[in-house]
Design a protein around this motif. Sequence first.
Motif, PDB file in Angstrom:
ATOM      1  N   GLY A 157       0.823  -1.273  -0.114  1.00 42.65           N
ATOM      2  CA  GLY A 157      -0.091  -0.087   0.031  1.00 42.65           C
ATOM      3  C   GLY A 157       0.871   1.430   0.174  1.00 42.65           C
ATOM      4  O   GLY A 157       0.401   2.462   0.493  1.00 42.65           O
ATOM      5  N   CYS A 158       2.040   1.324  -0.463  1.00 49.27           N
ATOM      6  CA  CYS A 158       3.023   2.226  -0.441  1.00 49.27           C
ATOM      7  C   CYS A 158       3.395   2.399  -1.888  1.00 49.27           C
ATOM      8  O   CYS A 158       3.193   1.497  -2.628  1.00 49.27           O
ATOM      9  CB  CYS A 158       4.269   2.140   0.354  1.00 49.27           C
ATOM     10  SG  CYS A 158       4.115   1.857   1.998  1.00 49.27           S
ATOM     11  N   GLU A 159       3.944   3.574  -2.168  1.00 51.16           N
ATOM     12  CA  GLU A 159       4.367   3.973  -3.486  1.00 51.16           C
ATOM     13  C   GLU A 159       6.084   4.151  -3.371  1.00 51.16           C
ATOM     14  O   GLU A 159       6.514   4.705  -2.461  1.00 51.16           O
ATOM     15  CB  GLU A 159       3.980   5.261  -3.902  1.00 51.16           C
ATOM     16  CG  GLU A 159       4.340   5.688  -5.450  1.00 51.16           C
ATOM     17  CD  GLU A 159       3.792   7.093  -5.644  1.00 51.16           C
ATOM     18  OE1 GLU A 159       4.587   7.841  -6.340  1.00 51.16           O
ATOM     19  OE2 GLU A 159       2.624   7.355  -5.380  1.00 51.16           O
ATOM     20  N   ILE A 160       6.574   3.235  -4.279  1.00 54.90           N
ATOM     21  CA  ILE A 160       8.298   3.451  -4.370  1.00 54.90           C
ATOM     22  C   ILE A 160       8.778   3.973  -5.557  1.00 54.90           C
ATOM     23  O   ILE A 160       8.187   3.667  -6.780  1.00 54.90           O
ATOM     24  CB  ILE A 160       8.714   1.790  -3.979  1.00 54.90           C
ATOM     25  CG1 ILE A 160       8.293   0.801  -5.071  1.00 54.90           C
ATOM     26  CG2 ILE A 160       8.381   1.405  -2.658  1.00 54.90           C
ATOM     27  CD1 ILE A 160       8.874  -0.413  -4.778  1.00 54.90           C
ATOM     28  N   ASP A 161       9.618   4.978  -5.213  1.00 53.02           N
ATOM     29  CA  ASP A 161      10.314   5.545  -6.568  1.00 53.02           C
ATOM     30  C   ASP A 161      12.010   5.015  -6.318  1.00 53.02           C
ATOM     31  O   ASP A 161      12.386   5.240  -5.249  1.00 53.02           O
ATOM     32  CB  ASP A 161      10.447   7.027  -6.374  1.00 53.02           C
ATOM     33  CG  ASP A 161       9.055   7.629  -6.763  1.00 53.02           C
ATOM     34  OD1 ASP A 161       8.281   7.163  -7.616  1.00 53.02           O
ATOM     35  OD2 ASP A 161       8.832   8.518  -6.082  1.00 53.02           O
TER      36      ASP A 161
END
Length: 173
Positions: free
Chosen positions: A30-34
């Motif tokens: 449920g996280c966004e990763i760059d």
Amino acid sequence: MDYVKIPLSRVGVIIGPKGETKKRIEELSGCEIDIDSKEGIIEIKSKNEKDPLKSLQLIGTAKAIGRGFTPDKAIQLLEMDYYLEIVDIRDYVGRSKKRLATIRGRLIGKAGKTRKIIEDMTSADLAIQGHTVSIISDLEGLEATKVAVSMVLAGSEHGAVYKYLESFRRRKR
């Protein structure tokens, strides 16, 4: 926002073929990763207001992939019952590269035998890379694995380590 730095050689693993591994990790956490593929820096943005712990678990997942685990094994860390522990072999052998290689060899064993026995007896996963030994396991297995690994690193006979692991397995049943 959190940041994790992983070795450049492992950036491709966290991205996966056509970005599939990254997408899967984002969905499960449920996280966004760059990912900065030039520096090996992973930026984690939590989108999950209900479960802020997920971003911390994702840090562990990214570190585990950076330490040599497959994404499938590292993703276990997104579950509540799995933990990552990183043991620095240099704490046992100092800065000698030759001694480090010797001890790492003892931990792996002939054809990977010692490592496999530790993994089988404790239901843990080990990744031995550079000057670290990384462990993914549930809490009970983690403690037993840390004891077994530190026994090998401290120079205990393999037989004594296997005896300890046998007694752990008997207590577990």
